[in-house]
Scaffold this motif. Structure first.
Motif, short mmCIF file in Angstrom:
data_model
loop_
_atom_site.label_atom_id
_atom_site.label_comp_id
_atom_site.label_asym_id
_atom_site.label_seq_id
_atom_site.Cartn_x
_atom_site.Cartn_y
_atom_site.Cartn_z
N ARG A 164 60.87 38.41 107.85
CA ARG A 164 60.95 39.74 107.22
C ARG A 164 61.33 39.69 105.74
NH1 ARG A 164 64.09 40.71 111.73
NH2 ARG A 164 62.94 41.67 113.44
N ARG B 183 60.80 35.18 116.43
CA ARG B 183 61.39 34.71 115.17
C ARG B 183 62.73 34.01 115.43
NH1 ARG B 183 60.77 40.33 113.96
NH2 ARG B 183 58.83 40.80 112.89
N ALA C 239 54.79 50.31 121.87
CA ALA C 239 53.40 49.90 121.64
C ALA C 239 53.37 48.77 120.62
CB ALA C 239 52.60 51.09 121.10
N VAL D 242 52.13 38.87 114.15
CA VAL D 242 52.74 38.08 113.08
C VAL D 242 51.68 37.40 112.22
CG1 VAL D 242 54.91 37.68 114.31
CG2 VAL D 242 53.10 35.99 114.48
N ASN E 244 55.60 51.50 116.03
CA ASN E 244 56.12 50.92 114.77
C ASN E 244 55.40 51.53 113.57
OD1 ASN E 244 57.96 48.49 115.42
ND2 ASN E 244 56.27 48.34 116.87
N SER F 244 54.95 51.23 109.42
CA SER F 244 55.22 50.41 108.23
C SER F 244 55.57 51.30 107.04
CB SER F 244 54.00 49.58 107.87
OG SER F 244 53.91 48.50 108.74
N GLU G 19 52.66 53.18 105.35
CA GLU G 19 52.16 54.33 106.13
C GLU G 19 53.09 55.51 105.92
OE1 GLU G 19 52.25 51.76 109.93
OE2 GLU G 19 51.30 53.65 110.49
N ASP H 16 65.00 47.03 114.22
CA ASP H 16 65.59 45.80 113.65
C ASP H 16 66.93 46.10 112.99
OD1 ASP H 16 63.13 44.72 114.34
OD2 ASP H 16 62.30 45.00 112.33
N LYS I 100 67.83 50.46 117.10
CA LYS I 100 67.38 49.31 117.88
C LYS I 100 68.00 48.05 117.28
CE LYS I 100 63.44 48.97 119.84
NZ LYS I 100 62.00 48.68 120.02
N GLY J 283 65.06 42.21 122.87
CA GLY J 283 65.00 40.76 123.07
C GLY J 283 65.96 40.21 124.11
N ALA J 284 66.30 41.03 125.15
CA ALA J 284 67.18 40.51 126.21
C ALA J 284 66.37 39.55 127.08
CB ALA J 284 67.70 41.67 127.05
N PRO K 255 55.45 42.19 126.72
CA PRO K 255 54.47 43.25 126.45
C PRO K 255 53.22 43.00 127.29
CG PRO K 255 55.39 42.39 124.41
CD PRO K 255 55.87 41.49 125.49
N1 LIG Z 1 53.54 48.08 111.65
C1 LIG Z 1 53.35 47.63 112.87
N2 LIG Z 1 54.01 46.52 113.27
C2 LIG Z 1 53.81 46.08 114.51
C3 LIG Z 1 52.93 46.72 115.41
N3 LIG Z 1 52.94 46.02 116.57
C4 LIG Z 1 53.78 45.01 116.41
N4 LIG Z 1 54.30 45.03 115.18
C5 LIG Z 1 55.29 44.15 114.62
O1 LIG Z 1 54.87 42.82 114.71
C6 LIG Z 1 56.00 42.00 114.94
C7 LIG Z 1 55.79 41.09 116.13
O2 LIG Z 1 55.52 41.85 117.25
P1 LIG Z 1 55.23 41.18 118.66
O3 LIG Z 1 54.66 39.84 118.50
O4 LIG Z 1 54.54 42.18 119.46
O5 LIG Z 1 56.69 40.92 119.20
C8 LIG Z 1 57.41 41.99 119.80
C9 LIG Z 1 57.84 41.59 121.18
O6 LIG Z 1 56.83 40.94 121.87
C10 LIG Z 1 58.98 40.69 120.92
N5 LIG Z 1 59.89 40.62 122.03
C11 LIG Z 1 60.22 41.60 122.88
N6 LIG Z 1 61.10 41.14 123.77
C12 LIG Z 1 61.35 39.86 123.48
C13 LIG Z 1 62.19 38.87 124.05
O7 LIG Z 1 62.90 39.07 125.02
N7 LIG Z 1 62.20 37.65 123.45
C14 LIG Z 1 61.44 37.40 122.38
N8 LIG Z 1 61.51 36.19 121.87
N9 LIG Z 1 60.63 38.32 121.83
C15 LIG Z 1 60.59 39.54 122.36
O8 LIG Z 1 59.65 41.33 119.84
C16 LIG Z 1 58.72 42.07 119.06
C17 LIG Z 1 59.18 43.51 119.01
O9 LIG Z 1 59.59 43.69 117.74
P2 LIG Z 1 60.12 45.11 117.23
O10 LIG Z 1 58.99 45.87 116.74
O11 LIG Z 1 61.06 44.71 116.16
O12 LIG Z 1 60.77 45.79 118.40
C18 LIG Z 1 57.19 42.92 115.18
O13 LIG Z 1 57.92 42.99 113.97
C19 LIG Z 1 56.57 44.21 115.45
O14 LIG Z 1 57.36 45.28 114.99
C20 LIG Z 1 52.26 47.89 114.98
O15 LIG Z 1 51.50 48.51 115.69
N10 LIG Z 1 52.50 48.30 113.69
#
Ligand SMILES: Nc1nc2c(ncn2[C@@H]2O[C@H](COP(=O)(O)O[C@H]3[C@@H](O)[C@H](n4cnc5c(=O)[nH]c(N)nc54)O[C@@H]3COP(=O)(O)O)[C@@H](O)[C@H]2O)c(=O)[nH]1
Length: 560
Positions: A170, A284, A337, A352, A395, A397, A400, A458, A478, A515-516, A541
């Motif tokens: 980030r 990450r 989503a 990513v 999410n 940005s 947007e 975040d 969050k 991320g639990a 997901p």
């Molecule tokens: N502007 C937008 N950003 C978006 C959109 N969709 C996703 N994103 C951003 O991309 C980053 C990565 O997302 P992703 O690979 O989908 O990862 C998400 C989860 O899969 C992951 N996650 C959830 N639970 C766990 C877990 O237990 N362990 C682990 N190692 N990873 C986990 O975390 C991501 C969720 O991130 P967040 O959004 O911060 O809740 C991410 O930054 C997305 O935000 C989009 O449509 N638009």
């Protein structure tokens, strides 16, 4: 002029060495004076050439002037060198008095000066070409060179070379919210911290932007490379102090090994880069070694941009959804989503790989609109087909959100898809809401009036002014997964989660922990009074079609 008199009086000065200090104001004595004083044999030659006066094009000064010629105060000794060289005076024996504020500094012999400057210029050019100007560590060119040398040596000695590819998580958000100067200072501090993790024989380099690399010389085995990667990731646990502010930063690290992963430098980089993206995809703040089978996708920026445009045209994006569970009732209360790209050649790509570039080139606005429309459409379909009461988090940005007609776009999409605003939650980052607060507050209030839920994503990774936070109509914070992961054995993480939860509750906000992954983490999150959680412990997901069956199975499991 004192300096002239002193110069003329003290013949011994002639023997003094060249003073070689850059960035000092420089006085060049009129050649008439030094010609009288210095070596006669050269008079003719100098006369025959362009004069410095002529060269500097200082109209008011003539060849006969007795006044020292003042070169612009910002001139450096290199400018003088340039003058000597351009004026064709390489053969002058002596002639320059270098002063700062009319203080005597030394006498330059033309040859010495030239030689000295040439040598220093070469050193400087080497430095400029091989070292990163900001962090002062090797740049990509020198790093590549050392990697090539290390690999040759490894072939000769039948040893290994480890490559760590490190990307700051980030970083764009940090730059956007704190400014580029802050971002630069953070990169300098990061470079120092990375250097403290490596051994003297390793090379830490900056590849560009927020990308660093470490060349691990002759590691014993893959285990030593993993140990260094872990050290790098763990070293980020201490907050950074930058420009009087404290900031938590995480990094994602990908590694590859010469010669087992690849025998070519480019291949080693591509593999470490791929592994790094895998680490990002896994949430990450971690490291990943290259394993065969990871799909290599590292296009240059231009091709990625045109591929993304094609993806929008060809409908290659798809949303996956991750359940969010209320910790008090164990009920599924929402889904987040998350976009994926069904790439025609590379399969399903994580965001990513493409969201950061889309944010840089502005395509995120169009992609974001697609996400909003698709998530609303899908939610409407779940409601119609399953009487679902889910909330869908989306999410958003920064770019947007900053569109002048953002609220109108949201309203239009809600109308078009026929979804009630109370089913929608927009996730904004701290960097979005803490920037231009007056305007942001007006937009948030408008969205809130429409009945939409608002969350800060975040939370804890950026800067939030508590004063603003209490004025914003935010429903949920969050907590970033970097504070959740390992919460059961990292006391600082537990303290941070407790502090955020207590803050949120005092401001009448709820808390969602992201991320639990384990029972132990979940138990602490519950003890910390988090309201909701999401993470792999519940479910990864999943495609839209799997959501309702998963919810039904979850409810069944609960009932048992
Ligand atoms: N502007 C937008 N950003 C978006 C959109 N969709 C996703 N994103 C951003 O991309 C980053 C990565 O997302 P992703 O690979 O989908 O990862 C998400 C989860 O899969 C992951 N996650 C959830 N639970 C766990 C877990 O237990 N362990 C682990 N190692 N990873 C986990 O975390 C991501 C969720 O991130 P967040 O959004 O911060 O809740 C991410 O930054 C997305 O935000 C989009 O449509 N638009």
């Amino acid at each position: 002029m004192d300096i002239v008199n002193r110069f003329l009086d003290e013949e011994s000065l002639y023997a003094l060495p060249v003073v070689d200090s850059a960035n000092k104001a420089i006085t060049l004595l009129d050649r008439h004076i030094f010609l009288e004083f210095f070596s006669r044999p050269y008079v003719r030659e100098v006369y025959g050439n362009k004069t410095i006066v002529h060269f500097l094009n200082t109209k008011q000064m003539t060849y006969q002037t007795k006044t020292p010629i003042m070169v612009d105060a910002a001139s450096s000794i290199d400018d003088v060198a340039q003058i000597i060289i351009d004026a064709g005076m390489q053969h002058m024996v002596s002639g320059f008095i270098v002063t700062q504020n009319e203080q005597y500094a030394g006498i330059a012999n033309g040859h010495d000066l030239l030689q000295d400057i040439t040598r220093r210029k070469q050193d400087e050019l080497y430095y400029l070409a091989h070292y990163d100007q900001l962090t002062k560590i090797p740049n990509r060119m020198l790093f590549n060179d050392r990697l090539t040398q290390a690999c040759r040596e490894a072939v000769r000695k039948d040893t290994l070379v480890g490559l760590l590819f490190i990307d700051v998580d980030r970083f764009k958000q940090i730059n956007d919210s704190m400014g580029h100067r802050f971002g630069d200072m953070l990169l300098v501090a990061l470079a120092e911290r990375l250097q403290s993790c490596a051994r003297d024989c390793d090379t830490v380099g900056r590849l560009g932007g927020d990308e660093f690399a470490i060349l691990m010389d002759t590691p014993q085995d893959a285990g030593s490379i993993s140990m260094l990667s872990k050290r790098v990731v763990d070293s980020m646990r201490e907050p950074f102090q930058v420009m009087g502010k404290e900031l938590y930063v995480t990094v994602s690290v990908g590694t590859s090994i010469f010669p087992s992963d690849d025998a070519e430098i480019d291949g080693l980089f591509a593999k470490a880069d791929t592994a790094m993206y895998e680490a990002k995809t896994k949430g990450r703040n971690g490291f990943q070694e290259y394993i065969p089978g990871l799909s290599i996708y590292s296009p240059d920026r231009m091709s990625l941009e045109s591929d993304l445009r094609a993806a929008l045209r060809n409908n290659e994006f798809v949303l996956h959804y991750q359940p969010q569970i209320c910790l008090a009732t164990n009920q599924v209360v929402g889904v987040e989503a998350l976009i994926r790209w069904r790439h025609p050649k590379h399969g399903l790509l994580s965001p990513v790989h493409f969201i950061p570039t889309a944010e840089e080139n502005g395509l995120i606005v169009e992609i974001g609109r697609w996400v909003l429309r698709e998530a609303c459409r899908q939610c409407r379909q779940w409601i119609d087909a399953h009487h679902a009461t889910l909330r869908v988090s989306i999410n958003i940005s920064a770019l947007e959100f900053r569109q002048a007609d953002f609220v109108e776009q949201v309203r239009a999409i809600l109308n078009e898809t026929g979804i009630a605003p109370s089913h929608i939650e927009l996730e904004l980052t701290e960097s979005i809401v803490m920037h231009n607060v007056g305007a942001v507050l007006a937009i948030l209030n408008e969205l809130k009036r429409m009945g939409i839920f608002l969350a800060i994503d975040d939370f804890g990774t950026g800067f939030s002014s508590l004063n603003y936070l209490r004025r914003f109509p935010i429903d949920r914070l969050k907590i970033d997964q970097s504070f959740v992961q390992g919460i059961d054995h990292i006391p600082a993480n537990e303290s941070i989660v407790r502090a955020i939860t207590s803050l949120a509750h005092n401001l009448s906000m709820e808390v969602v922990a992201e991320g639990a992954e384990s029972d132990a983490e979940l138990a602490i999150l519950m003890a910390c009074q988090c309201n909701e959680a999401q993470g792999y412990w519940f479910a990864k997901p999943m495609p839209a079609d799997d959501v309702m069956p998963w919810v039904a199975a979850w409810e069944d499991r609960k009932a048992d």
